[in-house]
Scaffold this motif. Structure first.
Motif, PDB file in Angstrom:
ATOM      1  N   MET A 138       0.844  -1.188   0.000  1.00 15.58           N
ATOM      2  CA  MET A 138       0.000   0.000   0.000  1.00 15.58           C
ATOM      3  C   MET A 138       0.886   1.247   0.000  1.00 15.58           C
ATOM      4  N   ARG A 139       0.759   2.086  -1.020  1.00 19.37           N
ATOM      5  CA  ARG A 139       1.673   3.230  -1.187  1.00 19.37           C
ATOM      6  C   ARG A 139       1.277   4.442  -0.365  1.00 19.37           C
ATOM      7  N   GLY A 140       0.016   4.465   0.125  1.00 18.03           N
ATOM      8  CA  GLY A 140      -0.358   5.548   1.022  1.00 18.03           C
ATOM      9  C   GLY A 140      -1.539   6.367   0.601  1.00 18.03           C
ATOM     10  N   ASP A 141      -2.057   6.151  -0.632  1.00 14.85           N
ATOM     11  CA  ASP A 141      -3.231   6.909  -1.059  1.00 14.85           C
ATOM     12  C   ASP A 141      -4.462   6.018  -1.205  1.00 14.85           C
ATOM     13  N   GLU A 142      -4.370   4.785  -0.720  1.00 13.70           N
ATOM     14  CA  GLU A 142      -5.489   3.858  -0.786  1.00 13.70           C
ATOM     15  C   GLU A 142      -6.490   4.153   0.332  1.00 13.70           C
ATOM     16  N   ALA A 143      -7.719   3.746   0.122  1.00 14.89           N
ATOM     17  CA  ALA A 143      -8.760   3.969   1.127  1.00 14.89           C
ATOM     18  C   ALA A 143      -8.467   3.201   2.406  1.00 14.89           C
ATOM     19  N   GLY A 144      -7.801   2.068   2.317  1.00 10.65           N
ATOM     20  CA  GLY A 144      -7.408   1.295   3.492  1.00 10.65           C
ATOM     21  C   GLY A 144      -5.953   0.886   3.399  1.00 10.65           C
ATOM     22  N   LEU A 145      -5.175   1.182   4.444  1.00 11.63           N
ATOM     23  CA  LEU A 145      -3.744   0.871   4.435  1.00 11.63           C
ATOM     24  C   LEU A 145      -3.396  -0.374   5.228  1.00 11.63           C
ATOM     25  N   GLY A 146      -4.403  -1.005   5.857  1.00 10.21           N
ATOM     26  CA  GLY A 146      -4.098  -2.155   6.697  1.00 10.21           C
ATOM     27  C   GLY A 146      -3.494  -1.699   8.000  1.00 10.21           C
ATOM     28  N   THR A 147      -2.379  -2.320   8.385  1.00 12.92           N
ATOM     29  CA  THR A 147      -1.634  -1.935   9.596  1.00 12.92           C
ATOM     30  C   THR A 147      -0.236  -1.509   9.146  1.00 12.92           C
ATOM     31  N   PRO A 148      -0.076  -0.256   8.713  1.00 16.07           N
ATOM     32  CA  PRO A 148       1.139   0.132   7.986  1.00 16.07           C
ATOM     33  C   PRO A 148       2.354   0.457   8.849  1.00 16.07           C
ATOM     34  N   GLU A 149       2.181   0.729  10.136  1.00 14.66           N
ATOM     35  CA  GLU A 149       3.291   1.298  10.907  1.00 14.66           C
ATOM     36  C   GLU A 149       4.532   0.406  10.892  1.00 14.66           C
ATOM     37  N   GLU A 150       4.380  -0.852  11.307  1.00 16.87           N
ATOM     38  CA  GLU A 150       5.544  -1.738  11.359  1.00 16.87           C
ATOM     39  C   GLU A 150       6.083  -2.041   9.968  1.00 16.87           C
ATOM     40  N   ASP A 151       5.177  -2.295   9.022  1.00 14.63           N
ATOM     41  CA  ASP A 151       5.621  -2.622   7.668  1.00 14.63           C
ATOM     42  C   ASP A 151       6.431  -1.497   7.044  1.00 14.63           C
ATOM     43  N   MET A 152       5.931  -0.255   7.173  1.00 14.98           N
ATOM     44  CA  MET A 152       6.621   0.866   6.537  1.00 14.98           C
ATOM     45  C   MET A 152       7.930   1.199   7.248  1.00 14.98           C
ATOM     46  N   ALA A 153       7.967   1.028   8.570  1.00 12.73           N
ATOM     47  CA  ALA A 153       9.232   1.233   9.289  1.00 12.73           C
ATOM     48  C   ALA A 153      10.268   0.224   8.816  1.00 12.73           C
ATOM     49  N   SER A 154       9.851  -1.027   8.627  1.00 12.43           N
ATOM     50  CA  SER A 154      10.770  -2.056   8.144  1.00 12.43           C
ATOM     51  C   SER A 154      11.193  -1.786   6.707  1.00 12.43           C
ATOM     52  N   LEU A 155      10.254  -1.370   5.868  1.00 11.22           N
ATOM     53  CA  LEU A 155      10.586  -1.072   4.471  1.00 11.22           C
ATOM     54  C   LEU A 155      11.580   0.081   4.383  1.00 11.22           C
ATOM     55  N   ALA A 156      11.348   1.134   5.159  1.00 12.12           N
ATOM     56  CA  ALA A 156      12.278   2.270   5.158  1.00 12.12           C
ATOM     57  C   ALA A 156      13.654   1.840   5.638  1.00 12.12           C
ATOM     58  N   ALA A 157      13.688   0.964   6.644  1.00 14.30           N
ATOM     59  CA  ALA A 157      14.965   0.506   7.196  1.00 14.30           C
ATOM     60  C   ALA A 157      15.731  -0.338   6.186  1.00 14.30           C
ATOM     61  N   VAL A 158      15.046  -1.263   5.526  1.00 15.01           N
ATOM     62  CA  VAL A 158      15.712  -2.110   4.537  1.00 15.01           C
ATOM     63  C   VAL A 158      16.156  -1.275   3.334  1.00 15.01           C
ATOM     64  N   HIS A 159      15.339  -0.311   2.939  1.00 14.71           N
ATOM     65  CA  HIS A 159      15.691   0.579   1.822  1.00 14.71           C
ATOM     66  C   HIS A 159      17.022   1.278   2.074  1.00 14.71           C
ATOM     67  N   GLY A 160      17.303   1.599   3.325  1.00 12.84           N
ATOM     68  CA  GLY A 160      18.540   2.321   3.639  1.00 12.84           C
ATOM     69  C   GLY A 160      19.614   1.485   4.302  1.00 12.84           C
ATOM     70  N   CYS A 161      19.500   0.141   4.230  1.00 16.19           N
ATOM     71  CA  CYS A 161      20.399  -0.704   5.040  1.00 16.19           C
ATOM     72  C   CYS A 161      21.753  -0.954   4.400  1.00 16.19           C
ATOM     73  N   GLY A 162      21.909  -0.661   3.106  1.00 14.47           N
ATOM     74  CA  GLY A 162      23.208  -0.819   2.468  1.00 14.47           C
ATOM     75  C   GLY A 162      23.475  -2.167   1.844  1.00 14.47           C
ATOM     76  N   ALA A 163      22.534  -3.105   1.914  1.00 12.16           N
ATOM     77  CA  ALA A 163      22.741  -4.413   1.281  1.00 12.16           C
ATOM     78  C   ALA A 163      22.730  -4.274  -0.231  1.00 12.16           C
ATOM     79  N   GLY A 164      23.472  -5.130  -0.910  1.00 15.77           N
ATOM     80  CA  GLY A 164      23.528  -5.059  -2.365  1.00 15.77           C
ATOM     81  C   GLY A 164      22.246  -5.507  -3.036  1.00 15.77           C
TER      82      GLY A 164
END
Length: 317
Positions: A138-164
């Motif tokens: 869910m990108r953030g403009d949907e009528a329902g996002l589910g339970t986004p807090e943990e998922d988006m925190a994890s996605l942001a963390a992995v996005h910036g984690c430096g793995a190849g």
């Protein structure tokens, strides 16, 4: 060379020697990555498991940093709910390394630093972020996002984690309807990622495969170890892997509602994690947070700033 006879996710991981498989949404989400982790281990790769944790981790050792607990079969904690310890005990019973790295539920910045530490200290070439359900897309403009807090925190963390190599998988199509997710919009988002080159295709977990059979055993073990709070998500996925259909009952937690267990719940949808992250409309807000309370506030601030939502709609089939 790509082929319809080859799995694009496996191709992306072919050159990796050490892979970190992590649960995105906390709780039992790490189990959603277990079939992939076991398959990679069978292929001769070194595999580590991690999970954003809902558990109190004060009694666990933190050898890699303040936000990373090392959970094993004997780690002290809540007797009735400790998914990481439950998984470690199952791994031990299987003769596998019985360690799960439990990440504190914190803000985007410290969680990113925790992932960076894991990648560096474990020597991980790749990270696979696993979501039990589909609200990670869910990108953030949907009528329902589910339970986004943990998922988006994890996605942001992995996005910036430096793995190849950074990949994301969703297992459990349809389950998040209970939390208001429109799966037509999930498919629309997947199509957009397909156009951008970020969608790696789909494949199912077979009960006849060693990994599928092991997953079913792990979920059954977890349900027995956590009778008061069994995972509804993994219970539904396991039922689908077994071939069950419809309103399948495996816990009193689902009483009062009707389930629709079906074969699509046993299908992995695979993505480039960075491509998913780039499409999220508020990931920068999440990445800048210091605490989980700030993550919650960032989600609410984003929702307040929206002028319109993409409306939910039913699948026309």
């Amino acid at each position: 060379m790509e082929s319809v006879l080859r799995n694009p996710l496996a191709e992306r991981l072919e050159g990796a020697r050490t892979v970190l498989v992590a649960g995105a949404g906390g709780g039992f989400d790490v189990y959603a990555g277990l079939p992939i982790a076991l398959a990679l281990a069978r292929a001769g790769k070194r595999v580590h498991l991690a999970n954003l944790s809902f558990s109190a981790l004060d009694g666990a050792p933190h050898p890699l940093g303040p936000d990373i607990a090392e959970v094993g079969p004997d780690t002290p904690g809540h007797p009735g709910y400790f998914p990481e310890r439950t998984l470690a005990r199952w791994l031990e019973g299987r003769g596998l390394p019985p360690v799960v790295h439990a990440l504190h539920r914190t803000g985007g910045r410290p969680l990113r630093d925790a992932y960076r530490t894991l990648v560096e200290r474990l020597g991980a070439d790749a990270v696979v972020l696993a979501d039990g359900g589909t609200d990670l897309l869910m990108r953030g403009d949907e009528a329902g996002l589910g339970t986004p807090e943990e998922d988006m925190a994890s996605l942001a963390a992995v996005h910036g984690c430096g793995a190849g190599i950074k990949l994301a998988v969703c297992l459990g199509f349809g389950i998040d309807a209970y939390h208001g997710v429109s799966h037509a919009l999930f498919l629309e988002n997947t199509a957009a990622l397909q156009r951008d080159g970020g969608y790696l295709g789909a494949f199912s977990v077979s009960p006849s495969s060693p990994e599928g059979a092991a997953y079913l055993d792990a979920v059954e073990h977890a349900q027995a170890a956590t009778p008061d709070r069994p995972s509804i998500v993994n219970g539904c996925i396991a039922a689908a892997v077994r071939g069950d259909f419809g309103d399948v009952r495996f816990t009193e937690r689902t009483s009062g509602g009707e389930l629709f267990v079906n074969p699509l719940m046993s299908v992995y949808f695979a993505f480039e994690a960075d491509a998913v992250a780039r499409r999220c409309l508020y990931l920068d807000r999440i990445a800048a947070t210091e605490s989980f309370r700030e993550v919650q506030a960032a989600v609410q601030a984003h929702l307040f700033s929206l002028e319109a939502h993409r409306p939910a709609r039913p699948l026309p089939h």
